[in-house]
Design an enzyme around this catalytic site. Structure first.
Site, mmCIF file in Angstrom:
data_model
loop_
_atom_site.group_PDB
_atom_site.id
_atom_site.type_symbol
_atom_site.label_atom_id
_atom_site.label_comp_id
_atom_site.label_asym_id
_atom_site.label_seq_id
_atom_site.Cartn_x
_atom_site.Cartn_y
_atom_site.Cartn_z
ATOM 1 N N GLU A 41 23.853 17.029 0.999
ATOM 2 C CA GLU A 41 23.363 15.730 1.148
ATOM 3 C C GLU A 41 24.053 15.439 2.713
ATOM 4 O O GLU A 41 25.247 15.324 2.974
ATOM 5 C CB GLU A 41 23.934 14.751 0.044
ATOM 6 C CG GLU A 41 23.400 13.355 0.300
ATOM 7 C CD GLU A 41 24.057 12.506 -0.871
ATOM 8 O OE1 GLU A 41 24.049 11.234 -0.629
ATOM 9 O OE2 GLU A 41 24.244 13.128 -1.827
ATOM 10 N N GLU A 88 23.805 5.317 5.568
ATOM 11 C CA GLU A 88 24.071 4.190 4.565
ATOM 12 C C GLU A 88 24.396 2.998 5.144
ATOM 13 O O GLU A 88 25.423 3.067 5.809
ATOM 14 C CB GLU A 88 24.999 4.596 3.479
ATOM 15 C CG GLU A 88 24.359 6.039 2.737
ATOM 16 C CD GLU A 88 25.784 6.564 2.019
ATOM 17 O OE1 GLU A 88 25.451 6.745 0.486
ATOM 18 O OE2 GLU A 88 26.872 6.655 2.538
#
Length: 599
Positions: free
Chosen positions: A72, A76
């Site tokens: 991943e 964010e």
């Protein structure tokens, strides 16, 4: 506690627990590609919500059967910060490689272009076309599984990471202008680093492309919302991801704004924080604010549109004070009812201010504390570790301060009166036993003051390392930001001396230069930028746009020692309205500030 445990909990990220829809009180959204991509450059232009407890993202993810296959790559944006974007590469067995990237802008105020390049040899992150961080460690080789492109908005259950959740702030919206994918094509590409990437497609989000994208309908443990399809909306060439309650889904706002908190900064200045963006007309009207016993003389509407500062007559601190707001509207026409909110009053420090960043009150040092609107100082994110009280720390007589630490933190902030301060950052490496295991940067205010600090490499293990800087504060808060190069920034202690009060720009600072905020700002046409030079140096002044393109440059080497100023006439530069950045660059220092041009 293991240094990675906290972050492992934070990354229970995608679909580990699928539950029946409508089981949770809040509804978020996720948009994801149907296909997966191995390597490439992934890019979006987005604007995040400015609300604590909420996360908006752009990332890639390998759908897996177990954590042993985890791949991943994250961008964010947490609504609790005005100066931070978080990057992360999560490798097999959920091993995190997190960096809190300092930004000289508030990600919620305007759109910015965020991207990352993923290759067999590195992962690099970009903001507005400029590379700001790169990972090249051994873990990169394990990032070798095809991943889907995803975006989502949700409210994490992890307060330390995302901040405190207040459902009254709903709805919240994240805006995406486009997403582009470039394949990794070394030798044949025409984009990105070394032209090693080739454009494959761009989606401008005029509508839902059901061939390429699907809408998520799941959740997981640690996510306080379900993803629902109604919370993905296409409007005016944007995709809008919505976080809502269970009743009013989609891109609509039926709630009136309200005051989250009010705080006295001194005896005649008050900060008022609203639950959402408010319109400038009603938010700027003095008559819409009442502080009993005082007169509101001026309203300053801050850039984030959720905060105002009131300049008042002297407020009597012998009584409990309140601020009353009325007739204030949000951007959707909802009007706030008349309501009073208590004012938090500032508490005076005894100087020097001494803070034990990872432990309790001891030796005259204040205990660590989490930062919020009620506190005078505190940390954001991270965890504390306390080592043995028998651990001897070399180079200090205050062993107990260096025996505890706050690690993986994003920032530390201290409220102080405007003035000049000497700040001592206190470090000791008590965990790692070799160099290159912990490397990080530190921003003090808007300046990168420590670059690639490796404590072990510098002084060895169990040895005190102090770094001192003299800074000038004009916004009432000392801001210290920590950015990992190789995992886990730390701070053991903080020592602050007050040199002078008030703005004294003639004060000689212990650095090559000091850059001040332009005035006026925002401005139309001409603005003045003042700076201080400490001796003759090879320095350069630059102005650049949000794409990182230089629009003005000037050599400062011939300028006089002491105070100087630049009168910047943007009409001669033919610049359009928008956000720009200006900087002074030296050999090992750089200071950046933001200016706003309104025409």
């Amino acid at each position: 506690m293991n240094l990675n445990m906290k972050k492992i909990f934070l990354t229970l990220f995608i679909g580990l627990v699928t539950i029946t829809l409508n089981a949770k009180d809040f509804k978020g959204a996720e948009y994801r590609t149907k296909g997966a991509y191995l390597y490439g450059r992934f890019e979006t232009k987005m604007k995040s919500p400015a609300k604590e407890g909420i996360l908006a993202s752009f990332f890639t993810y390998h759908e897996i059967a177990g954590i042993q296959d985890w791949n991943e790559i994250d961008i964010e944006i947490l609504g609790r910060y005005k100066d931070d974007v978080q990057f992360n590469a999560i490798t097999p067995n959920q091993i995190n490689h997190v960096r809190h990237q300092f930004t000289p802008f508030d990600p919620s105020v305007d759109y910015h272009v965020y991207a990352f390049e993923w290759t067999p040899n590195y992962i690099a992150w970009f903001i507005d076309g400029t590379e700001v961080y790169r990972q090249t460690g051994e873990h990169i080789a394990t990032m070798n599984k095809a991943q889907k492109i995803m975006m989502n908005i949700w409210n994490p259950a992890f307060v330390n990471w995302a901040g405190r959740w207040n459902p009254e702030i709903l709805p919240a919206f994240a805006y995406y202008d486009y997403v582009s994918y470039y394949s990794y094509a070394p030798g044949t590409g025409n984009y990105g680093t070394n032209n090693n990437f080739k454009h494959e497609w761009t989606d401008n989000f005029d509508s839902w492309d059901q061939v390429r994208w699907e809408k998520g309908t799941h959740t997981w443990s640690g996510n306080n919302c379900d993803f629902v399809t109604n919370n993905i909306v296409f409007s005016d060439g944007k995709m809008i991801l919505c976080l809502t309650d269970a009743v009013y889904l989609g891109f609509q706002d039926k709630k009136a704004p309200f005051v989250l908190w009010g705080r006295m900064n001194n005896f005649n200045t008050v900060t008022v924080k609203f639950s959402e963006e408010i319109d400038s007309l009603t938010g700027n009207t003095k008559g819409n604010y009442i502080i009993p016993g005082a007169t509101v003389n001026e309203v300053k509407f801050l850039e984030d549109r959720t905060t105002v500062q009131l300049k008042t007559s002297t407020i009597d601190t012998a009584i409990e004070n309140i601020v009353i707001g009325a007739r204030i509207k949000d951007l959707y026409g909802n009007t706030m009812p008349t309501k009073s909110t208590p004012l938090f009053e500032p508490k005076s420090f005894t100087y020097p201010i001494k803070i034990n960043s990872g432990g309790p009150s001891v030796l005259g040092y204040l205990a660590e504390k989490e930062w919020n609107e009620t506190t005078e100082y505190g940390y954001e994110d991270g965890a504390s570790s306390i080592f043995s009280s028998t651990l001897q720390i070399n180079g200090t007589e205050e062993d107990v301060i260096y025996q505890s630490e706050r690690h993986t933190l994003a920032s530390t902030r201290v409220r102080v009166p405007d003035g000049v301060y000497k700040v001592r950052l206190m470090f000791a490496e008590n965990y790692f036993t070799s160099p290159t295991q912990r490397i990080f940067d530190v921003f003090l205010e808007d300046s990168l003051v420590i670059n690639n600090l490796d404590i072990y490499q510098t002084v060895g293990k169990n040895t005190a390392l102090n770094k001192e800087y003299t800074i000038q504060i004009s916004d009432g808060i000392i801001d210290i930001h920590f950015c990992a190069e190789v995992d886990n920034p730390i701070l053991n202690g903080l020592y602050i001396e007050q040199i002078s009060t008030g703005i004294n720009e003639g004060k000689v600072l212990e650095k090559d230069f000091q850059l001040y905020q332009n005035y006026p700002n925002p401005f139309n046409g001409t603005t003045v930028i003042r700076y201080y030079l400490n001796g003759s140096k090879e320095l350069k002044f630059q102005v650049y746009n949000t794409l990182g393109q230089i629009v003005y440059s000037e050599n400062l080497s011939s300028k006089n020692t002491g105070n100087n100023e630049i009168v910047l006439n943007t009409n001669k530069l033919n610049l359009s309205s928008g956000v720009y950045f200006y900087s002074i660059n030296g050999d090992d220092q750089k200071q950046i500030k933001k200016l706003i041009l309104l025409k």
